[in-house]
Design a protein around this motif. Structure first.
Motif, PDB file in Angstrom:
ATOM      1  N   ILE A 250      41.196   5.074  26.178  1.00 60.99           N
ATOM      2  CA  ILE A 250      39.758   4.976  26.449  1.00 60.99           C
ATOM      3  C   ILE A 250      39.453   3.619  27.076  1.00 60.99           C
ATOM      4  CG2 ILE A 250      37.503   4.789  25.360  1.00 60.99           C
ATOM      5  CD1 ILE A 250      38.452   6.883  23.362  1.00 60.99           C
ATOM      6  N   LEU A 251      40.018   2.570  26.491  1.00 61.74           N
ATOM      7  CA  LEU A 251      39.811   1.232  27.044  1.00 61.74           C
ATOM      8  C   LEU A 251      40.312   1.170  28.481  1.00 61.74           C
ATOM      9  CD1 LEU A 251      40.809  -0.893  23.965  1.00 61.74           C
ATOM     10  CD2 LEU A 251      38.596  -0.865  25.070  1.00 61.74           C
ATOM     11  N   LYS A 252      41.431   1.829  28.723  1.00 67.83           N
ATOM     12  CA  LYS A 252      41.992   1.822  30.066  1.00 67.83           C
ATOM     13  C   LYS A 252      41.041   2.543  31.022  1.00 67.83           C
ATOM     14  CE  LYS A 252      46.255   2.946  32.285  1.00 67.83           C
ATOM     15  NZ  LYS A 252      47.415   3.823  32.215  1.00 67.83           N
TER      16      LYS A 252
ATOM     17  N   TYR B   9      41.698  -2.772  30.325  1.00 73.97           N
ATOM     18  CA  TYR B   9      43.085  -2.696  29.945  1.00 73.97           C
ATOM     19  C   TYR B   9      43.717  -4.083  29.794  1.00 73.97           C
ATOM     20  CZ  TYR B   9      47.899  -2.253  31.556  1.00 73.97           C
ATOM     21  OH  TYR B   9      49.229  -2.383  31.720  1.00 73.97           O
ATOM     22  N   GLN B  10      44.421  -4.316  28.723  1.00 78.29           N
ATOM     23  CA  GLN B  10      45.089  -5.594  28.440  1.00 78.29           C
ATOM     24  C   GLN B  10      44.160  -6.787  28.546  1.00 78.29           C
ATOM     25  OE1 GLN B  10      48.716  -6.195  30.566  1.00 78.29           O
ATOM     26  NE2 GLN B  10      49.792  -4.622  29.409  1.00 78.29           N
TER      27      GLN B  10
ATOM     28  N   LEU C 116      26.783  -7.546  13.507  1.00 81.28           N
ATOM     29  CA  LEU C 116      26.749  -6.097  13.347  1.00 81.28           C
ATOM     30  C   LEU C 116      26.800  -5.699  11.878  1.00 81.28           C
ATOM     31  CD1 LEU C 116      29.031  -4.793  16.236  1.00 81.28           C
ATOM     32  CD2 LEU C 116      26.557  -4.852  16.126  1.00 81.28           C
TER      33      LEU C 116
ATOM     34  N   CYS D  87      31.950  -2.263  11.878  1.00 81.06           N
ATOM     35  CA  CYS D  87      30.737  -1.518  11.560  1.00 81.06           C
ATOM     36  C   CYS D  87      30.886  -0.656  10.319  1.00 81.06           C
ATOM     37  CB  CYS D  87      30.359  -0.616  12.723  1.00 81.06           C
ATOM     38  SG  CYS D  87      30.098  -1.510  14.224  1.00 81.06           S
TER      39      CYS D  87
ATOM     40  N   ILE E 239      42.467   5.088  21.598  1.00 80.12           N
ATOM     41  CA  ILE E 239      41.622   3.934  21.919  1.00 80.12           C
ATOM     42  C   ILE E 239      42.173   3.204  23.139  1.00 80.12           C
ATOM     43  CG2 ILE E 239      40.845   1.680  21.124  1.00 80.12           C
ATOM     44  CD1 ILE E 239      40.735   2.803  18.331  1.00 80.12           C
ATOM     45  N   TYR E 240      43.475   3.068  23.155  1.00 77.95           N
ATOM     46  CA  TYR E 240      44.100   2.389  24.284  1.00 77.95           C
ATOM     47  C   TYR E 240      43.734   3.068  25.598  1.00 77.95           C
ATOM     48  CZ  TYR E 240      47.731   1.007  27.545  1.00 77.95           C
ATOM     49  OH  TYR E 240      48.388   0.567  28.656  1.00 77.95           O
TER      50      TYR E 240
ATOM     51  N   SER F 184      34.030  -3.076  16.454  1.00 74.81           N
ATOM     52  CA  SER F 184      33.626  -1.715  16.126  1.00 74.81           C
ATOM     53  C   SER F 184      34.171  -1.306  14.769  1.00 74.81           C
ATOM     54  CB  SER F 184      34.105  -0.747  17.198  1.00 74.81           C
ATOM     55  OG  SER F 184      35.464  -0.452  17.007  1.00 74.81           O
TER      56      SER F 184
ATOM     57  N   LEU G 207      36.021  -6.005  21.257  1.00 76.91           N
ATOM     58  CA  LEU G 207      35.259  -4.774  21.067  1.00 76.91           C
ATOM     59  C   LEU G 207      35.793  -3.952  19.906  1.00 76.91           C
ATOM     60  CD1 LEU G 207      34.544  -3.256  24.583  1.00 76.91           C
ATOM     61  CD2 LEU G 207      32.914  -3.938  22.845  1.00 76.91           C
ATOM     62  N   VAL G 208      37.105  -3.796  19.886  1.00 76.52           N
ATOM     63  CA  VAL G 208      37.675  -2.922  18.867  1.00 76.52           C
ATOM     64  C   VAL G 208      37.560  -3.544  17.479  1.00 76.52           C
ATOM     65  CG1 VAL G 208      39.768  -1.831  18.071  1.00 76.52           C
ATOM     66  CG2 VAL G 208      39.209  -1.801  20.467  1.00 76.52           C
TER      67      VAL G 208
ATOM     68  N   PHE H 269      37.907   2.631  30.792  1.00 75.47           N
ATOM     69  CA  PHE H 269      36.792   1.722  31.030  1.00 75.47           C
ATOM     70  C   PHE H 269      37.214   0.516  31.871  1.00 75.47           C
ATOM     71  CE2 PHE H 269      34.567   3.032  26.848  1.00 75.47           C
ATOM     72  CZ  PHE H 269      34.056   4.139  27.482  1.00 75.47           C
TER      73      PHE H 269
END
Lengths: 284, 495, 411
Positions: free
Chosen positions: A134-136, A141-142, A93, A156, A131-132, A153, A149-150, A138
């Motif tokens: 948002i991930l959850k 989570y954990q 990336l 970038c 972020i936590y 990102s 991913l984080v 999706f």
């Protein structure tokens, strides 16, 4: 005349050697201290003597045998896995983004670059909680994927140094090949990347190391899930108030073991690192 | 000093010249900066207005299918081709409707109040326990609303784009031109549109993990999300600029803390950046000096300290320098007074800067040794002929050269130090605590204060305000200096 | 053809929109009518948080719990979160937090306010009140509502000392302890840069903490009594035979360079290891306040076991929390880890009363102040004051510092 010049040079060199030695002692002593502590037989972070009274190897062996609470070998594997994936993804990336900003001209390029610069300046902690969640949302989570991913990102926004490096490469080469009918994608993969070994190694190295060093974000994502921990979070846990007495010496041993592969990596790729960062940071 | 004499100046004079130029131009550049900023904002709005104007024109120019495309996205494209484009627009619309119905609407309706349903408690005789109807979760309402709004924004862009493409498709049909095939589109993504390929994934990641959280964070600053209004048990709501007023004087202790920490933060970043830089460079020069043997070994010694993870070394330092740490133990052995390295405010500040030297010098050493090797040796030789000694040639040649070449690096370092969480958090944890600061210690930076406020005291609203202010300081600092340094650099020619 | 496409797509769009609207309701209705399979044992998933030292014991208790309630299949997971961190960890994300967790009682009010705790009612409440000491029940109660099961009654501190250096007579006053330390060139440990410990001087001098009707902390540490306490702290920190620092200093140095130290039961095993036969524990000493001897106060805390309000199986979580804190398991906890019970019957047992550290705690409890009325704002400023004293930082004046502390706490 010449003799005195030589002598004065000898004296300055001598002084430099002395300064370097003193500095080396200062720089290495905490690390020596870490090593000594990792062999300490007494429990606890604080001892009344300078050197431990009992010496032992058990701090190291227990890291690998007493794994029901703090599973050091598993953490090592976790971190390694995350580091490898993060390294591959974020190196790709970063190089893509940097090449794009350095070589391609398109509408709103400047706006994108400035936006990237600006976004990188918000302090990250506040966003971590968001972020936590948002991930959850999706369903990640954990999980290790979420960390990969984080980390990727975040990468970038780190186009600065590689872009500087690409800027220094002569443009004549890729312009010539575009005239010859090569696509821009071919230029990137077949011409630019092979010429940029130092910066590729530099980005790969820094992104490989990130998961080994980050403890705050990983701990926010993983929370109480000890088996998913990375090295840094796990070691940090060992130093929490109630674990300190029991685990301090093991923490030292664990820290020594983590440092060994990183040190080897650093020493091997030092040259590239210097070339990459020196090349990239000089050109804005 | 006049610019035409520039090439006759020595390196030292050049530095002075540039410094004076820097300050002379500061007001001008500031003005320029804000002008550009204003222009950018104005441009943004003009673009939006233009977008709507175009939009209307598209509608009036379109035939019945294109007009219907305003309802069914991509219809004209489906009929006149390119088919793939029409299909993707249509699918986007279907997905968007599903998204709104299934997700967004649930949260957006509560956005203005951030939830109204409070918790209800009833006793269940049969089970022998209480039962709850859970309250609305204000935080999730806000977060998912932001998420939905971002998706809606993206959809609007796609929508406008689709109407444009539909009109284009219609025009192409009228002129009987061939539509762009799917294959051609793919090929263009590898070549003239390669930037779209390259930037799409990073942009998507950035939107998910940086932009949305940021908007969320910024919005929190306008709510009363603190220890007394915590989800899931409590609701929080909008309070306008109340939190900003608190920081700027309404709440004496909070605003005092902010100013106090800002001042220390600036002092810290200045020393942490420039001391590291200069001392690291001197170290690099010593190692690289002709006649010094074992260059590789020296360098490796310092590199080792980089390789040990920072959180380990910093925690060790805090143990070594603690009140009962190893250093004080040694001092005591020799019958000397112990030193409160980390527990006295002023001492702790100095100690932090020194420890940061330990952390940072090896990095600068690595970076500058690369640059030092690139300095043309003629510069030194001519200086030597002029009878310059080592110190003079350092100040006249090396320092200016490296300084100008690495200005961007310095700025990022400065901003990085301004937000340097690790060193402070691991070394002192912001301590020693202060009786006059609001939930902060003497060595806290704004970021560590922010962290403490969220993690230990759940004062999310205040933390967001600080986050925004930290951002404003660091962003304007770096944008201004960036713009200035690039203008300086253009006229600066060392080689 | 073209028109057909347009009409077809329009219908598709409209049906999607309608379908999307209706889908949600039908989803929720299927959830409600989910048939319960009576043949299979119901599986219940629960998560428990406890401190790292408690893990083995918790696992043992869970095994006996499963035997006690065989009608359900319990799938219980453990997480390591200490009693001190429970509030912060819980509030990060309640849904990801444990169903049953242990915490110190000073967090109770904040947690109730944040809506974290499941209220305990009915027969559960009656049992708790009947079986546990009054103070421990009170520590789990807000506005007459019970929010947690008392687990231990030993979250306080007292003094450990080295019998070979300090006689039991000397251990009664601070002055004689320091004198004995001087003789043997050893030190007295008291973590005064920790607000939990440093408060003991203020309580000893007669200061108090409370909560006003607006739910804000009240504090009078800056009155004349407070000033006298502060001066005593100043004097102690200035003594060359005083030693501060975190707990690791005590566990590392006891017997070597330290002759006595103030801490709680959790270091008892380390103290026994270090001191061997010279191990002794007693209440805190008296200190000199304006020429007269005054007993040092202390905080009395309890550890509680709470049930998360967002738990999916409240009945089972409630049962488990009750199980963790019943008589049998409090006894087990005492036997295995030497922890002081809140259960009245266990607390009255002979073995419990004879344990030196628990006896010391019981003595000190006469002078202890409940931790119920302490809010989160208390700790930071008081810590700052203690640190200033340790660093010999008397600028601005002690009175001014105390004023700052109080204004921060009550802010």
């Amino acid at each position: 005349m010449k003799k005195s010049y030589k002598r004065s040079r000898k004296i300055t060199n001598g002084i430099i050697y002395i300064i370097l030695t003193v500095m080396a002692i200062f720089w290495l002593s905490p690390i020596v201290w870490l090593l000594i502590r990792s062999f300490q037989g007494e429990k606890g972070a604080w001892i009344t003597t300078l050197l431990p009274k009992q010496w032992t190897l058990s701090n190291y062996t227990r890291l690998f045998t007493q794994t029901d609470m703090f599973n050091y070998p598993l953490w090592f594997l976790n971190t390694f896995k995350i580091a490898v994936f993060t390294c591959i993804i974020s190196t790709l990336l970063i190089l893509m983004v940097s090449y794009c900003y350095s070589r391609l001209r398109f509408k709103s390029r400047k706006a994108f670059m400035n936006l990237g610069l600006v976004l990188g300046m918000f302090p990250g902690f506040m966003t971590m909680i968001a972020i936590y969640h948002i991930l959850k949302a999706f369903g990640l989570y954990q999980s290790h994927i979420s960390l990969i991913l984080v980390y990727s990102s975040g990468a970038c926004l780190a186009y600065f140094i590689p872009k500087g490096f690409f800027d220094m490469l002569p443009r004549s080469m890729d312009e010539a090949s575009i005239i010859d009918g090569a696509t821009r994608s071919q230029v990137f993969w077949k011409i630019i990347i092979p010429m940029s070994k130092p910066i590729v190694v530099y980005t790969a190295l820094t992104s490989f190391l990130a998961p080994w060093l980050d403890f705050i974000f990983a701990s926010i994502i993983m929370k109480d899930n000890y088996d998913k921990y990375t090295m840094a979070v796990g070691l940090f846990k060992m130093l929490e108030r109630e674990n300190l007495y029991e685990y301090f010496t093991r923490f030292c041993a664990g820290a020594v073991l983590v440092s060994i592969p990183i040190t080897i990596l650093f020493i091997c790729f030092q040259g590239y690192y210097v070339e990459g960062v020196a090349g990239g940071s000089t050109k804005g | 000093m006049k610019a035409k004499n520039y090439h006759m100046m020595s390196g030292y004079q050049k530095v002075i010249y540039h410094l004076s130029l820097f300050f002379k131009n500061l007001p001008h550049n500031l003005k320029k900066f804000f002008k550009i900023l204003g222009k950018a904002i104005a441009c943004f709005f003009i673009r939006i207005v233009e977008g709507f104007a175009n939009f209307g024109r598209t509608f009036s120019e379109g035939n019945k299918f294109t007009k219907l495309s305003f309802l069914i996205m991509g219809l004209s494209c489906l009929i006149y081709g390119p088919f793939w484009m029409g299909l993707s627009f249509f699918l986007i619309e279907i997905l968007f409707i599903l998204f709104i119905k299934e997700f967004a609407i649930l949260y957006l309706v509560d956005l203005t109040t951030l939830g109204t349903q409070a918790e209800v408690e009833t006793f269940n005789e049969a089970k022998g326990i209480m039962e709850y109807i859970t309250a609305d979760n204000s935080m999730l309402i806000l977060l998912y609303s932001v998420l939905s709004l971002v998706v809606i924004c993206i959809f609007i862009i796609a929508y406008i784009q689709s109407t444009k493409e539909c009109l284009n498709a219609q025009h192409r049909h009228e002129r009987e031109e061939q539509a762009q095939s799917f294959k051609m589109m793919l090929r263009s993504l590898k070549d003239e549109n390669y930037h779209i390929t390259l930037l799409s994934i990073p942009t998507l990641l950035l939107i998910c993990f940086t932009v949305i959280p940021l908007i969320f964070m910024i919005l929190l600053a306008f709510t009363n999300y603190d220890a007394n209004h915590q989800p899931p048990g409590n609701l929080f709501t909008w309070v306008g600029f109340g939190n900003f007023k608190d920081i700027f004087g309404k709440n004496a202790i909070k605003s005092y803390t902010f100013l106090y920490l800002l001042q220390w933060d600036l002092i810290w970043s200045f020393f942490a950046t420039f001391l590291n830089y200069i001392l690291g460079m001197i170290l690099a020069m010593m190692i690289n000096k002709k006649g010094i043997r074992g260059k590789k070994i020296w360098r490796t010694i310092f590199v080792i300290t980089i390789a040990v993870p920072q959180f380990v070394t910093l925690l060790l330092m805090s143990k070594i320098l603690g009140d009962n740490g190893t250093v004080n133990l040694i001092l005591e052995r020799f019958g000397l007074q112990t030193i409160p390295f980390l527990t006295d405010g002023h001492t702790a500040r100095i100690v932090i800067i020194i420890v940061n030297l330990w952390v940072g010098i090896p990095y600068t050493m690595l970076i500058t040794s690369g640059i030092l090797m690139n300095i043309p040796s003629e510069l030194y030789e001519s200086a030597k002929i002029d009878g310059a000694n080592a110190a003079v040639s350092f100040f006249k040649i090396t320092l200016p050269y490296v300084l100008f070449v690495t200005t961007p690096y310095l700025i990022t370092q400065f901003v990085g130090n301004f937000n340097n969480f690790n060193v402070i958090y691991l070394l002192t944890g912001g301590g020693p605590q202060s009786t006059v600061l609001y939930q902060a210690g003497e060595t806290d930076l704004l970021v560590t204060w922010l962290y403490k406020l969220t993690i230990n005291y759940q004062d999310y609203n205040l933390a967001s305000v600080i986050g925004i202010l930290v951002f404003v300081v660091s962003a304007s600092l770096s944008l201004i200096v960036f713009n200035m340094s690039s203008s300086v650099k253009n006229e600066e020619q060392f080689q | 053809m073209k028109k057909f496409v347009a009409v077809f797509l329009t219908t598709l769009l409209v049906t999607t929109a309608l379908f999307a609207g209706g889908a949600k309701e039908s989803n929720s209705s299927t959830q409600n009518t989910k048939p319960v399979d009576m043949m299979e044992k119901e599986t219940v998933n629960l998560k428990v948080w406890g401190s790292i030292d408690a893990q083995d014991l918790l696992k043992e208790m869970v095994e006996s719990f499963k035997q006690e309630y065989p009608e359900k299949e319990y799938n219980i997971e453990f997480g390591i979160v200490s009693e001190a961190d429970a509030k912060a960890r819980y509030l990060e994300d309640p849904e990801a937090a444990a169903d049953v967790f242990f915490f110190a009682n000073d967090q109770l009010k904040d947690m109730v306010k944040a809506g974290a705790l499941y209220q305990i009612a009915g027969s559960y409440k009656e049992k708790v009140i009947a079986q546990n000491g009054e103070g421990s029940v009170e520590s789990a109660t807000v506005d007459n509502k019970l929010y947690a099961f008392p687990e231990t009654a030993d979250n306080g501190y007292f003094m450990y000392y080295d019998k070979s250096v300090i006689s039991s007579e000397d251990a009664k006053s601070l002055d004689s302890i320091l004198a004995a330390c001087k003789e043997s060139n050893k030190k007295f440990y008291f973590d005064l840069s920790n607000s939990w410990y440093v408060a003991s001087f203020f309580f000893g001098a007669g200061c108090s903490l409370g909560i006003d009707e607006n739910g804000k902390q009240t504090c009078n540490f800056n009155n004349a009594d407070g000033l006298s306490a502060a001066n005593a702290i100043k004097e102690l920190t200035a003594s060359p035979y005083f030693m501060g620092g975190d707990q690791s200093v005590l566990t590392g140095g006891m017997g070597d360079s330290l002759a006595a130290g103030v801490c709680g039961t959790w270091v008892a095993n380390a103290m026994k290891e270090k001191l061997g036969d010279n191990y002794a524990a007693t209440k805190l000493p008296t200190f000199t306040r304006d020429g007269e001897q005054v007993q040092l106060g202390s905080f009395a805390g309890y550890k509680l076991c709470g049930v998360s309000k967002v738990t999916k199986s409240p009945v089972d979580a409630m049962k488990l929390a009750q199980w963790f804190t019943n008589e049998q398991n409090q006894l087990l906890r005492f036997e295995k880890r030497g922890i002081g019970p809140s259960n009245i019957k266990v607390a009255a047992m002979d073995e419990v009363l004879k344990t030196p550290e628990l006896a010391a705690l019981a003595q000190q409890s006469l002078y202890a102040v409940s931790q119920n009325d302490v809010l989160g704002t208390f700790w930071g400023p008081v810590e700052a004051f203690g640190a200033n004293m340790e660093a010999f930082n008397y600028e601005p004046s002690i009175q001014a510092q105390l004023d700052d502390v109080v204004s921060q706490i009550t802010n």
